[in-house]
Design an enzyme around this catalytic site. Structure first.
Site, PDB file in Angstrom:
ATOM      1  N   TYR A  57      72.561 -75.039-142.468  1.00  0.00           N
ATOM      2  CA  TYR A  57      72.105 -74.706-141.122  1.00  0.00           C
ATOM      3  C   TYR A  57      70.586 -74.801-141.080  1.00  0.00           C
ATOM      4  O   TYR A  57      69.876 -73.888-141.450  1.00  0.00           O
ATOM      5  CB  TYR A  57      72.563 -73.302-140.725  1.00  0.00           C
ATOM      6  CG  TYR A  57      74.054 -73.114-140.680  1.00  0.00           C
ATOM      7  CD1 TYR A  57      74.930 -74.190-140.653  1.00  0.00           C
ATOM      8  CD2 TYR A  57      74.609 -71.831-140.657  1.00  0.00           C
ATOM      9  CE1 TYR A  57      76.305 -74.006-140.618  1.00  0.00           C
ATOM     10  CE2 TYR A  57      75.975 -71.631-140.616  1.00  0.00           C
ATOM     11  CZ  TYR A  57      76.815 -72.720-140.601  1.00  0.00           C
ATOM     12  OH  TYR A  57      78.177 -72.526-140.571  1.00  0.00           O
TER      13      TYR A  57
ATOM     14  N   PHE B 242      84.157 -71.293-133.732  1.00  0.00           N
ATOM     15  CA  PHE B 242      84.414 -71.864-132.412  1.00  0.00           C
ATOM     16  C   PHE B 242      85.496 -71.046-131.689  1.00  0.00           C
ATOM     17  O   PHE B 242      86.563 -71.552-131.351  1.00  0.00           O
ATOM     18  CB  PHE B 242      84.832 -73.326-132.524  1.00  0.00           C
ATOM     19  CG  PHE B 242      84.723 -74.095-131.218  1.00  0.00           C
ATOM     20  CD1 PHE B 242      83.703 -73.850-130.335  1.00  0.00           C
ATOM     21  CD2 PHE B 242      85.645 -75.072-130.897  1.00  0.00           C
ATOM     22  CE1 PHE B 242      83.604 -74.543-129.137  1.00  0.00           C
ATOM     23  CE2 PHE B 242      85.563 -75.786-129.707  1.00  0.00           C
ATOM     24  CZ  PHE B 242      84.526 -75.516-128.826  1.00  0.00           C
ATOM     25  N   PRO B 243      85.226 -69.745-131.434  1.00  0.00           N
ATOM     26  CA  PRO B 243      86.251 -68.848-130.877  1.00  0.00           C
ATOM     27  C   PRO B 243      86.561 -69.071-129.409  1.00  0.00           C
ATOM     28  O   PRO B 243      87.475 -68.444-128.877  1.00  0.00           O
ATOM     29  CB  PRO B 243      85.642 -67.456-131.092  1.00  0.00           C
ATOM     30  CG  PRO B 243      84.176 -67.698-131.046  1.00  0.00           C
ATOM     31  CD  PRO B 243      83.971 -69.035-131.713  1.00  0.00           C
ATOM     32  N   LEU B 244      85.828 -69.969-128.727  1.00  0.00           N
ATOM     33  CA  LEU B 244      86.112 -70.225-127.318  1.00  0.00           C
ATOM     34  C   LEU B 244      86.451 -71.688-127.102  1.00  0.00           C
ATOM     35  O   LEU B 244      85.916 -72.352-126.237  1.00  0.00           O
ATOM     36  CB  LEU B 244      84.927 -69.811-126.431  1.00  0.00           C
ATOM     37  CG  LEU B 244      85.174 -69.779-124.919  1.00  0.00           C
ATOM     38  CD1 LEU B 244      86.330 -68.866-124.575  1.00  0.00           C
ATOM     39  CD2 LEU B 244      83.928 -69.357-124.178  1.00  0.00           C
ATOM     40  N   GLY B 245      87.353 -72.206-127.932  1.00  0.00           N
ATOM     41  CA  GLY B 245      87.834 -73.559-127.719  1.00  0.00           C
ATOM     42  C   GLY B 245      88.944 -73.523-126.684  1.00  0.00           C
ATOM     43  O   GLY B 245      90.014 -73.000-126.937  1.00  0.00           O
TER      44      GLY B 245
END
Length: 307
Positions: free
Chosen positions: A85, A230-233
């Site tokens: 990152y 990516f919890p809001l896919g």
């Protein structure tokens, strides 16, 4: 292994979070990592505190540091990062913000990628690269031992056993406390567990992206923390459902999505990331949002899943 607590409802105004000395993240309950470390079940993912394309420093380093410090103030005691990152930027910012570290938080980092440029990632989970990565992370994080070190992704040209054995050896040397995996199948996990205890698995997962449902179930059976990224896919139908439930609850869609994850399994450890203190506080509020069984089942049964 983990339990949810009875907590204040999420309808508490956001403005109150800024003045109350409460551990809001504690509302999510706790989870044990390998029986050695206990953390709240809502962590912080430190990927996006870097520059565009997850490359270089952020435009406002002071703001990134403020977000990290605010997360800890709100009771977040699990921070996930990686040497890739930036590369190397996120780990440095964490150290600048939090070192010398208090008893909390637990810092988890990862290795196994090279970064030739913005939004570019190339595999390298060779023993030599991983050794160099661990040593670099120790220096940047200003730690003598990394709490949780994760293989970021299996390398298609390096045997998984060689990668995991390297981490196991560095654990024996006292440089790593606990070992985790990321972007793996059940077969990967089982192979790795024959070499070293695995305390966490980090795969892409959300209420509308359940490709790795069977991995969640495996982790729950074996008391391994599952860290969804990516919890809001969400596709169009899934997004509308989130918005409808959020509007009825007077909360944000991401809060509903996080609440679904927390209800999905007691080994779930979401790590939503952000560069905004306001957004961070919204995310942490989700720790106390308890979906009804009807809401949970409606989200679980969404007809259109994310691609």
């Amino acid at each position: 292994m983990a339990s949810l607590s009875s907590v204040t409802r999420v309808s508490t105004p956001l403005s109150m979070i800024k003045v109350l000395p409460l551990s809001w993240a504690a509302s999510s309950g706790t989870i044990s990592l390998g029986g050695e470390l206990t953390v709240h079940r809502l962590g912080f993912g430190a990927m996006r505190i870097t520059g565009d394309g997850i490359w270089g420093p952020p435009k406002n380093p002071a703001a990134a540091i403020a977000v990290l410090r605010r997360a800890v103030e709100l009771g977040v005691n699990f921070i996930d990062t990686a040497d890739s990152y930036g590369p190397n930027v996120s780990e440095g910012l964490i150290a600048e913000a939090l070192a010398p570290y208090p008893k909390d938080p637990v810092i988890a980092t990862k290795g196994g990628w090279n970064r030739p440029g913005p939004n570019q990632w190339t595999h390298d989970a060779s023993p030599a690269h991983l050794r160099k990565a661990v040593e670099g992370s120790l220096k940047r994080l200003r730690l003598d031992r990394i709490d949780v070190y994760q293989l970021h992704v299996p390398d298609p040209v390096v045997p998984l056993d060689a990668s995991v054995e390297t981490l196991a050896n560095m654990q024996s040397e006292g440089k790593i406390r606990l070992v985790g995996l990321s972007n793996v199948t059940v077969e990967h996990i089982e192979r790795a567990r024959k070499i070293v205890p695995i305390v966490s698995v980090q795969n892409r997962y959300s209420f509308a992206d359940r490709e790795w449902d069977h991995v969640v179930d495996y982790c729950e059976r074996n008391e391994i923390a599952f860290i969804p990224w990516f919890p809001l896919g969400a596709g169009a139908v899934a997004g509308r459902l989130l918005e409808r439930i959020a509007k009825a609850r007077q909360v944000k869609p991401i809060q509903v999505a996080l609440a679904w994850l927390l209800k999905r399994s007691p080994v779930m450890l979401p790590i939503p990331g952000t560069t905004s203190i306001a957004h961070l506080e919204e995310n942490v509020q989700a720790a106390s949002l308890q979906l009804t069984d009807e809401e949970y089942l409606e989200l679980t049964g969404v007809a259109e899943l994310a691609s």
